[in-house]
Write an enzyme that holds these catalytic residues in place. Structure first.
Site, PDB file in Angstrom:
ATOM      1  N   GLU A  23      -6.965  -7.817  -1.472  1.00 54.51           N
ATOM      2  CA  GLU A  23      -7.325  -7.582  -0.067  1.00 54.51           C
ATOM      3  C   GLU A  23      -8.747  -7.077  -0.003  1.00 54.51           C
ATOM      4  O   GLU A  23      -9.100  -6.144  -0.734  1.00 54.51           O
ATOM      5  CB  GLU A  23      -6.447  -6.489   0.553  1.00 54.51           C
ATOM      6  CG  GLU A  23      -5.202  -6.952   1.214  1.00 54.51           C
ATOM      7  CD  GLU A  23      -4.557  -5.838   2.055  1.00 54.51           C
ATOM      8  OE1 GLU A  23      -5.301  -4.999   2.606  1.00 54.51           O
ATOM      9  OE2 GLU A  23      -3.330  -5.829   2.138  1.00 54.51           O
TER      10      GLU A  23
ATOM     11  N   GLU B 109       0.785  -1.236   0.000  1.00 54.46           N
ATOM     12  CA  GLU B 109       0.000   0.000   0.000  1.00 54.46           C
ATOM     13  C   GLU B 109       0.817   1.287   0.000  1.00 54.46           C
ATOM     14  O   GLU B 109       0.274   2.351   0.290  1.00 54.46           O
ATOM     15  CB  GLU B 109      -1.005   0.001   1.162  1.00 54.46           C
ATOM     16  CG  GLU B 109      -2.019  -1.135   1.035  1.00 54.46           C
ATOM     17  CD  GLU B 109      -3.123  -1.106   2.077  1.00 54.46           C
ATOM     18  OE1 GLU B 109      -2.986  -0.407   3.086  1.00 54.46           O
ATOM     19  OE2 GLU B 109      -4.129  -1.808   1.873  1.00 54.46           O
TER      20      GLU B 109
HETATM   21  C1  BMA Z   1      -4.972  -3.434   4.704  1.00 52.78           C
HETATM   22  C2  BMA Z   1      -3.766  -4.216   5.135  1.00 52.78           C
HETATM   23  C3  BMA Z   1      -3.414  -4.066   6.550  1.00 52.78           C
HETATM   24  C4  BMA Z   1      -4.612  -3.874   7.428  1.00 52.78           C
HETATM   25  C5  BMA Z   1      -5.879  -4.212   6.722  1.00 52.78           C
HETATM   26  C6  BMA Z   1      -7.092  -3.997   7.548  1.00 52.78           C
HETATM   27  O1  BMA Z   1      -4.735  -2.161   4.356  1.00 52.78           O
HETATM   28  O2  BMA Z   1      -2.712  -4.003   4.271  1.00 52.78           O
HETATM   29  O3  BMA Z   1      -2.538  -2.996   6.705  1.00 52.78           O
HETATM   30  O4  BMA Z   1      -4.469  -4.590   8.562  1.00 52.78           O
HETATM   31  O5  BMA Z   1      -5.978  -3.445   5.593  1.00 52.78           O
HETATM   32  O6  BMA Z   1      -7.269  -2.658   7.865  1.00 52.78           O
END
Ligand code: BMA
Length: 796
Positions: free
Chosen positions: A471, A374
């Site tokens: 993610e 990120e």
């Molecule tokens: C994303 C991940 C982590 C975090 C998750 C939940 O951004 O890369 O940094 O724990 O979200 O917020």
């Protein structure tokens, strides 16, 4: 192979916990010696080189031997080797003097005069330490939004002494390559040596692979100093895995594809994100890793992303992944921050990266190197409010670190795998825009991360039709049995200090309530412990249902382009595992217990799955298949009234072609027609279930579609659930009976370690057989006495 001697001591027992004493100036600055006495018998032999090798020191330390300083360490991810030939005696003292990582990080930040490197500190809710980006250490050890602040300190990997004459092998790797036009495989066998002799050493190397009936002998000459020899061995008859990251134009869609072609086939990546399995790495055993990784494979995952805020995992992690078929997206350890690029820092990172790539590149499980988590997004989206005129400096730093250093080293060390600079990224488009895209979350390129806690998670239209979802997630609480071990009765409420303290994500507990409230009734029990347990259950139901909806959306979007978006080829939800007992996005609790989400994952990642969604009043069912061949199957669509175990109507559509490696529509009906067809149904009174069935028991999981929120469901009755338990070889059979349709039926055997074959399911038949696979010895009696059966209407 050579005239060398390796002596090895395992010194992990020396790992120190965080030391919290105060130094004179009020800061935590401690010098804590760990002293090891070593008896080394070297008197009868003269060695040209003797090295003291630390595979991992966490993190800032001065290393002394017999009161002579050998050097310093400041990078947890480096291997350190000190020449001790001139200092070694018959009886030796190795001394490791640690400096607090927290003080060191603060000091480095103070010394960094050029420009600030944000963020300075984590948000207060994380109760963490500051300036973690100034130290090459597990970034989440200073706290994270799912983890505590335990800035560990100690010797976290093996330590050994190597004594040798002439030369010594430092790294050894084998990488397979396929030459397309020659249709020929070859192995690149790379050995990195330290040659201490002053003259070149000539010799013969024989590469012998008996299983492949391959034997080749090479003349080699090792030059003085550190250097490598690379041998190329042609291989016939056998196949190795290949990996390509395909970014090419897609007809009908602006942008580029982003998918993995493994062994020549596009593969839909199914899995999750891996974080460190414990705040204290010395507690992570082979068994811990095996249990967690096996759980991933058992949930039909084919990949995990080793996230960049943790650690490069131990060798055993990758061995297990190689063995059980889990592909790894490997981040470098930089996350959610900007980083310095001063000379010392860069040198340390360069050593780290070449060490880690050399250590790991023989593992076929690794399919991608990725620069950071990120950090492209952080600059592009200006997370740290950098004034516009200063932006250029940070962009330059970014390119220096991830492109000019990390990428350059990766490409020179390993040509067998793709590299991306960040996640999320727009891939080639980011490169075109100078490595930083305007919007790294663009659905037309690369991968995306997506979190939305304000929308209705049952509504698939809120999700991005991305090329690759690396993610996404929702939080839940771990089971009561997991929390119970680290709390006391006064903690057992959703608003206790304990519950607030363990929640490290701002507003997390409230967000869960809000998401639950959309579709379920909140617990009202006057008994506080019952209320807390009901709450835990509902957070898990909600999380599982949300991530099911989102993952199914990504899976059914794999073969389509809609309004220029689609061809989604990956779904890695956040996150697989937990670092402690706390609310988080994980599907596996600390200790390995499966949350309902993990059971759901087993179904929503199944290789064959029918998926339903509603669009403008139409119910669509798609077949999603990871199989390599087409199948002719029957789609069964069954409608039940909530009030009866007897179906209202059943539809069997025969001869449905389920296309290989695709997601295609196989059924479509307007909801109003469906309700009319199944007499007396309304959205609130009925539920649709469906599955794909073939011959000889070949069948998909049974999936379902809710036509209304469950808080509005009409006809649902409180059921009497019962179970009988019996043993069958190494497993236990639970025969469940219900008197009424029961949503989200959950079996819980408290702290007995193991997992069920299915859990959290919708029970539409009187009887269901569930198998329990224990992870340690147990008995029918123990299981019976620990068993709790819950379904939605047990929440009061
Ligand atoms: C994303 C991940 C982590 C975090 C998750 C939940 O951004 O890369 O940094 O724990 O979200 O917020």
């Amino acid at each position: 192979m050579s005239d060398f001697l390796v002596m090895q001591w395992l010194m992990s027992a020396l790992s120190c916990p965080l030391l919290t004493g105060k130094a004179g100036d009020g800061r935590r600055s401690l010098v804590v010696p760990s002293v090891l006495q070593v008896n080394l018998h070297v008197s009868d032999r003269k060695w040209q080189k003797v090295n003291l090798v630390f595979e991992g020191v966490d993190t800032v330390a001065q290393i002394l031997l017999n009161n002579v300083t050998l050097g310093r360490t400041d990078n947890m991810f480096n291997r350190y080797s000190f020449d001790i030939a001139r200092v070694i005696q018959e009886v030796n003292f190795v001394e490791v003097r640690f400096l607090s990582a927290v003080s060191y990080a603060a000091e480095q930040s103070r010394c960094h005069k050029a420009h600030s490197i944000p963020p300075a500190c984590p948000p207060p809710v994380q109760q963490g330490e500051c300036h973690v980006n100034f130290i090459r250490k597990e970034q989440c050890s200073f706290s994270w939004d799912w983890g505590p602040s335990f800035p560990t300190q100690g010797i976290w990997k093996d330590v050994r002494i190597e004594a040798y004459n002439h030369y010594h092998l430092i790294y050894f790797s084998i990488t397979p390559f396929f030459v397309k036009n020659a249709q020929q495989w070859y192995l690149e066998v790379e050995s990195i040596f330290d040659v201490v002799s002053s003259k070149p050493i000539a010799g013969l190397v024989t590469v012998n692979i008996p299983k492949l009936q391959t034997q080749q002998t090479f003349n080699v000459k090792l030059q003085p100093g550190e250097g490598s020899i690379v041998l190329l061995v042609n291989i016939n008859k056998v196949y190795f895995r290949t990996v390509e990251l395909v970014q090419e134009p897609i007809p009908g869609s602006p942008g580029l594809s982003f998918y993995f072609r493994i062994n020549g086939r596009p593969i839909f990546i199914k899995g999750s994100n891996w974080i460190p399995a414990d705040s204290f790495q010395d507690r992570v055993t082979y068994d811990t890793l095996r249990l967690l990784l096996k759980s991933a494979a058992d949930a039909n995952m084919n990949a995990l992303r080793v996230w960049g805020g943790g650690v490069y995992e131990q060798d055993e992690f990758y061995d297990i992944c190689d063995e059980i078929g889990i592909m790894i997206w490997q981040d470098f350890m930089f996350a959610c921050a900007l980083y310095p690029t001063n000379q010392n820092y860069l040198e340390s990172v360069r050593a780290e990266v070449s060490h880690q790539v050399r250590r790991l590149k023989s593992h076929p499980s690794i399919i991608l190197w990725s620069g950071n988590n990120e950090n492209e997004a952080a600059i592009a989206g200006n997370w740290f409010s950098i004034p516009a005129p200063d932006r250029g400096v940070y962009i330059k730093d970014y390119v220096t670190l991830y492109v000019k250093n990390i990428r350059e080293i990766v490409l020179s060390e390993d040509k067998s795998r793709p590299f991306v600079a960040s996640s999320p990224t727009n891939g080639l488009e980011s490169v075109k825009e100078g490595w930083l895209s305007q919007d790294p979350y663009d659905t037309h390129y690369g991968d995306t991360h997506f979190y939305d806690y304000n929308s209705d998670c049952w509504n698939w239209t809120v999700y991005p039709r991305t090329r690759f979802a690396s993610e996404y997630g929702f939080q839940s609480w771990p089971s009561f049995s997991t929390i119970e071990k680290v709390s006391s009765p006064e903690d057992w409420s959703y608003t206790s200090n304990f519950s607030l303290h363990r929640q490290h994500h701002e507003g997390g507990n409230i967000q869960m309530l809000q998401e639950i409230e959309r579709h379920f009734k909140l617990p009202q029990s006057p008994d506080p412990v019952k209320k807390f347990k009901d709450m835990i259950y509902l957070t898990q139901v909600m999380q599982a249902q949300c991530i099911k909806t989102e993952t199914e959306f990504y899976r059914f979007s794999q073969s389509e382009i809609i309004n220029g978006e689609g061809h989604t080829m990956g779904a890695l939800y956040w996150q697989l595992n937990d670092i402690w007992q706390a609310p988080s996005w994980a599907s596996l609790e600390y200790g390995g217990k499966w949350k309902l989400l993990h059971y759901f994952a087993q179904n929503f990642f199944a290789p064959l799955l029918p998926v339903a969604y509603e669009d403008k009043g139409m119910l669509h069912i798609y077949s999603v298949s990871d199989f390599h061949e087409d199948h002719k199957l029957t789609l069964r669509v069954v409608v039940h009234a909530w009030s009866s175990l007897e179906p209202v109507c059943i539809l069997a559509k025969e001869g449905v072609t389920v296309k290989a490696q695709s997601a295609l529509p196989i059924y479509k009906e307007s909801i109003s027609d469906l309700l009319e067809r199944c007499r007396n149904c309304t959205r609130k009174s009925c539920i649709v279930t469906f599955c794909l069935v073939g011959e000889d028991g070949f069948q998909s999981p049974t999936n379902y579609y809710f036509l209304s929120s469950l808080k509005d469901a009409v006809g649902l009755e409180k059921t009497q659930l019962s179970a009988s338990v019996s043993q069958q070889d190494d497993t236990y059979i639970f025969v469940l009976q219900t008197t009424a349709i029961a949503p989200f039926v959950t079996l819980d055997v408290g702290s007995i370690k193991g997992r069920f074959s299915d859990n959290g399911f919708l029970m539409t038949e009187k009887k269901k057989v569930v198998v329990f696979y224990p992870w340690e010895p147990t008995s029918v009696e123990e299981l019976e006495s620990s068993l709790t059966l819950t379904s939605l209407l047990d929440v009061v």
